[in-house]
Structure formats: structure tokens, C-alpha cells
Design a protein around this motif. Structure first.
Motif, PDB file in Angstrom:
ATOM      1  N   PRO A  56       0.803  -1.224   0.000  1.00 24.73           N
ATOM      2  CA  PRO A  56       0.000   0.000   0.000  1.00 24.73           C
ATOM      3  C   PRO A  56       0.837   1.276   0.000  1.00 24.73           C
ATOM      4  CG  PRO A  56      -0.877  -1.555   1.588  1.00 24.73           C
ATOM      5  CD  PRO A  56       0.398  -2.153   1.065  1.00 24.73           C
ATOM      6  N   LYS A  57       0.297   2.297  -0.620  1.00 28.18           N
ATOM      7  CA  LYS A  57       0.873   3.647  -0.700  1.00 28.18           C
ATOM      8  C   LYS A  57       2.110   3.743  -1.586  1.00 28.18           C
ATOM      9  CE  LYS A  57      -1.507   5.874   0.850  1.00 28.18           C
ATOM     10  NZ  LYS A  57      -2.896   6.046   0.270  1.00 28.18           N
ATOM     11  N   THR A  60      -0.364   2.829  -6.280  1.00 27.71           N
ATOM     12  CA  THR A  60      -1.444   1.995  -6.820  1.00 27.71           C
ATOM     13  C   THR A  60      -2.424   2.821  -7.656  1.00 27.71           C
ATOM     14  OG1 THR A  60      -1.430   1.170  -4.532  1.00 27.71           O
ATOM     15  CG2 THR A  60      -2.882   0.047  -6.102  1.00 27.71           C
ATOM     16  N   THR A  61      -2.964   3.870  -7.033  1.00 27.94           N
ATOM     17  CA  THR A  61      -3.988   4.690  -7.672  1.00 27.94           C
ATOM     18  C   THR A  61      -3.456   5.296  -8.970  1.00 27.94           C
ATOM     19  OG1 THR A  61      -4.551   5.296  -5.420  1.00 27.94           O
ATOM     20  CG2 THR A  61      -5.637   6.529  -7.179  1.00 27.94           C
ATOM     21  N   TRP A  62      -2.247   5.728  -8.921  1.00 29.60           N
ATOM     22  CA  TRP A  62      -1.595   6.353 -10.081  1.00 29.60           C
ATOM     23  C   TRP A  62      -1.577   5.370 -11.259  1.00 29.60           C
ATOM     24  CZ3 TRP A  62       4.091   8.561  -9.651  1.00 29.60           C
ATOM     25  CH2 TRP A  62       4.336   9.406 -10.736  1.00 29.60           C
ATOM     26  N   SER A 148       3.641   8.181   3.625  1.00 31.15           N
ATOM     27  CA  SER A 148       2.357   8.222   2.936  1.00 31.15           C
ATOM     28  C   SER A 148       1.313   7.378   3.674  1.00 31.15           C
ATOM     29  CB  SER A 148       2.543   7.697   1.510  1.00 31.15           C
ATOM     30  OG  SER A 148       1.339   7.773   0.787  1.00 31.15           O
ATOM     31  N   LYS A 264       0.628  14.351  -1.601  1.00 31.15           N
ATOM     32  CA  LYS A 264       1.708  15.262  -1.963  1.00 31.15           C
ATOM     33  C   LYS A 264       2.398  14.837  -3.261  1.00 31.15           C
ATOM     34  CE  LYS A 264       5.070  17.844   0.763  1.00 31.15           C
ATOM     35  NZ  LYS A 264       5.734  17.886   2.086  1.00 31.15           N
TER      36      LYS A 264
HETATM   37  P1  A3P Z   1       1.924  10.626  -0.931  1.00 33.81           P
HETATM   38  O1  A3P Z   1       1.130  10.302   0.293  1.00 33.81           O
HETATM   39  O2  A3P Z   1       3.399  10.589  -0.686  1.00 33.81           O
HETATM   40  O3  A3P Z   1       1.503  11.901  -1.576  1.00 33.81           O
HETATM   41  P2  A3P Z   1      -1.532   4.419  -3.273  1.00 33.81           P
HETATM   42  O4  A3P Z   1      -2.320   4.818  -4.458  1.00 33.81           O
HETATM   43  O5  A3P Z   1      -0.756   3.164  -3.455  1.00 33.81           O
HETATM   44  O6  A3P Z   1      -2.345   4.470  -2.040  1.00 33.81           O
HETATM   45  O7  A3P Z   1      -0.373   5.518  -3.128  1.00 33.81           O
HETATM   46  C1  A3P Z   1      -0.685   6.824  -2.766  1.00 33.81           C
HETATM   47  C2  A3P Z   1       0.537   7.685  -2.998  1.00 33.81           C
HETATM   48  O8  A3P Z   1       0.727   7.863  -4.414  1.00 33.81           O
HETATM   49  C3  A3P Z   1       0.342   9.064  -2.408  1.00 33.81           C
HETATM   50  O9  A3P Z   1       1.646   9.488  -2.002  1.00 33.81           O
HETATM   51  C4  A3P Z   1      -0.172   9.824  -3.614  1.00 33.81           C
HETATM   52  O10 A3P Z   1      -0.058  11.218  -3.517  1.00 33.81           O
HETATM   53  C5  A3P Z   1       0.731   9.255  -4.700  1.00 33.81           C
HETATM   54  N1  A3P Z   1       0.211   9.532  -6.046  1.00 33.81           N
HETATM   55  C6  A3P Z   1      -1.002   9.271  -6.545  1.00 33.81           C
HETATM   56  N2  A3P Z   1      -1.122   9.740  -7.792  1.00 33.81           N
HETATM   57  C7  A3P Z   1       0.061  10.313  -8.100  1.00 33.81           C
HETATM   58  C8  A3P Z   1       0.567  11.009  -9.259  1.00 33.81           C
HETATM   59  N3  A3P Z   1      -0.177  11.213 -10.332  1.00 33.81           N
HETATM   60  N4  A3P Z   1       1.840  11.449  -9.202  1.00 33.81           N
HETATM   61  C9  A3P Z   1       2.610  11.256  -8.114  1.00 33.81           C
HETATM   62  N5  A3P Z   1       2.189  10.633  -6.997  1.00 33.81           N
HETATM   63  C10 A3P Z   1       0.929  10.166  -6.989  1.00 33.81           C
END
Ligand code: A3P
Length: 301
Positions: A56-57, A60-62, A148, A264
Motif C-alpha cells: 500500500p501507498k 497503486t492509484t496512479w 504516505s 503530496k
Molecule cells: P503521498 O502520500 O506521498 O503523496 P496508493 O495509491 O498506493 O495508495 O499511493 C498513494 C501515494 O501515491 C500518495 O503518495 C499519492 O499522492 C501518490 N500519487 C497518486 N497519484 C500520483 C501522481 N499522479 N503522481 C505522483 N504521486 C501520486
């Protein structure tokens, strides 16, 4: 077995977790299905399934958003990311009597987009190499992951998952007591399989440095041929700033407080949180495990 764990140290509450298939997963009742373990052994993957797998973190979402746009020729969706992807380990795998068939993953139409935080050995994978699904693993330096993750668990509020300090959380994390276990145990087995044809191993820091190149890499891996223009468009639309414009689409929907998945988006934020001592501890316990593996991370400046 299925068992809720609440670790506490001193006067603070640690992360609330459940044991699922022997793995500590975050526990937000009632999303985890207690029959999951039994169902997992008979779940069948499909050739056109796409799994985004991470600790996690880690981004993934990206990568979920990048993959989605690749499949939709650069079109930005108005739907929340949680409606577009199933979280595998929180899903009901098979329908039960009386259920709407579509609630279960087994009855969803193709292509199924799934995210998962399971370690390698728990991911369903066809024995037959010819019809294996695609697995995209994303890894990120563990210090930024810890920062994160801390913000994420804190965002559930004082009655939520965790109400300790960063130091408390980082100690859970580095000792493998956080959800999904020890970071290095998660990353290394995927790294070892990085050259398998159905696995793509990405690093968050590489995406930050060259998104265009990595969008192209992902599209090639998925056998989606896109024009240079569409690749450039996706790379632009998947920058942190552009995704942030659609923040609502990137929030956790099944929780009242709606924690955000975009915070961030930088490399090296850990420097604002780590003491020299904590940083050393991470180096000794986690980073040292990568020695000799060929895997290394950019920790930012
Ligand atoms: P931070 O908390 O350091 O900002 P997950 O999707 O695995 O939960 O990860 C979340 C992390 O990915 C967060 O990190 C989030 O801001 C970062 N993230 C999501 N989309 C992003 C993007 N387009 N560019 C850079 N970081 C991204």
C-alpha cells in the motif's frame, strides 16, 4: 483464519487489522468477507484480467489511472477509481444464494480491473502460461511509503485506524507489524519475477522521472498500441496536478471520512519526518534486504 487484531503500544492505538490468508490486512468492518480464504483456492483468473499489485501507498492509484486511460484511449473517467477497480482481497469472489450475480468478482464481465496488496504467493495465477492474466507491480522507496501510509491511516480520524505519532507508526512499519507485513518481504518476490512475460515491475520514482516513457511501457505490456499523441495526453493527464483536479474520483468511498488517495506526490518527503536514528533503522532492517538483488530506490534529496 479470520481474526481481528488491534496492536497497542503504551497509550496509543495501533492499526486495526485482520488476519486474512495469514496476512495482516487493514480491517474496516464489514468489508472483508470471512469466506474469502476458502474461495481463493478455486477462483479462476482470465487472460484479460489486469491486476495492479503493490505494497500500500506505493502508487497503486496512479498506475490504476494510467491503465484505465490506456484501455480507454486517453479518455478521463468521471467515476471514482473504486467503482472502476475491485480491490481483490476485499471482494466477494463468488455469488452466494440470493445475491445479484454482479456483486461477485467471478461473474463480472471482462476485462476485470483489479488492485491487490497481497504478496506474490497469494495472487491467483493460472498454471497455464498461455492464458495468464497481466500483473503490474509498483514499488516505492520504503521511507516515503511509511510517510504516505501514516497520513493515510491518520486520515480516518481519531476513532479510525490509527491514532499514534509518526514515530509509532514507523516502528510498526519497520517491524513488519503494519498491514501486509514487512515491506521487503513483499517487494522482493515480485522483483524476482520481474522478467516473467505476464509481470511488469514498475518503480514510483521512475514514473515521477519519465511518465511518458512509462506510459508507453505499460501500454506495450498490455498489448495496447496507442499513438504518440495519446501516450503524451495520458502522461499529461496522469501527472499529480492533473489528477488532483479530479480529487473526488480518488477518495476512499466506503469510509465516512473519505480519505484522499492523492496527498503530496513527491519523492523524498520522508526527510521531513524521519530522525537520523529512524532512517538508520530503516536502512538496517529494510534497505539492506535489497543488497545483491539488483533492486534499488531513489530516496530523493
Ligand atoms: P503521498 O502520500 O506521498 O503523496 P496508493 O495509491 O498506493 O495508495 O499511493 C498513494 C501515494 O501515491 C500518495 O503518495 C499519492 O499522492 C501518490 N500519487 C497518486 N497519484 C500520483 C501522481 N499522479 N503522481 C505522483 N504521486 C501520486
Amino acid at each position: 483464519g479470520f481474526q481481528v487484531i488491534q496492536e497497542s503500544e503504551g497509550d496509543f492505538k495501533g492499526p486495526r487489522q485482520a488476519l486474512l490468508c495469514g496476512v495482516r490486512v487493514p480491517f474496516y468492518a464489514p468489508v472483508i468477507d470471512t469466506d474469502f480464504e476458502k474461495d481463493l483456492s478455486r477462483f479462476e483468473t482470465r487472460e484479460d484480467d489486469v491486476f495492479i499489485v503493490t505494497y500500500p501507498k506505493s502508487g497503486t492509484t496512479w498506475v490504476q489511472e494510467i491503465v484505465w486511460q490506456i484501455y480507454h484511449n486517453g479518455k478521463v473517467s468521471r467515476k471514482n477509481i473504486e467503482e472502476r477497480y475491485a480491490q481483490f482481497e476485499k471482494s466477494q469472489l463468488f455469488p452466494r444464494p440470493g445475491d445479484e450475480p454482479a456483486v461477485a468478482l467471478s461473474s463480472r464481465p471482462s476485462p476485470r480491473f483489479m488492485k491487490c496488496h497481497f504478496p506474490y504467493h497469494l495472487l491467483p495465477m493460472s498454471q497455464n502460461e498461455a492464458n495468464r492474466s497481466k500483473y503490474i507491480y509498483v514499488a516505492r522507496n520504503p521511507k516515503d511509503v511509511a510517510v504516505s501510509y501514516f497520513h493515510f491511516v491518520r486520515s480516518f480520524g481519531p476513532d479510525g485506524d490509527f491514532n499514534g505519532t509518526f514515530e509509532n507508526f514507523a516502528n510498526f512499519f519497520v517491524n513488519g507489524k503494519g498491514s501486509y507485513g514487512l515491506w521487503s518481504d513483499h517487494v522482493l518476490p515480485w522483483w524476482k519475477r520481474r522478467n516473467d512475460p505476464h509481470i511488469l515491475f514498475l518503480k514510483y520514482e521512475d514514473l515521477k522521472k519519465d511518465l511518458y516513457f512509462n506510459v508507453r511501457r505499460v501500454s506495450e505490456f498490455l498489448n495496447k498500441s496507442l499513438s504518440e499523441d495519446v501516450i503524451a495526453k495520458i502522461a499529461h493527464q496522469c501527472t499529480f496536478g492533473e489528477m488532483k483536479k479530479n480529487s473526488d474520483n480518488f477518495s476512499v468511498k466506503d469510509i465516512d471520512s473519505k480519505p484522499l488517495l492523492l496527498r503530496k506526490g513527491q519523492i523524498g518527503d520522508w526527510r521531513n519526518y524521519f530522525s537520523a536514528e529512524l532512517s538508520k533503522k530503516f536502512d538496517e532492517i529494510l534497505v539492506s534486504k535489497l543488497e545483491g538483488s539488483g533492486l534499488s530506490f531513489d530516496f530523493g534529496t
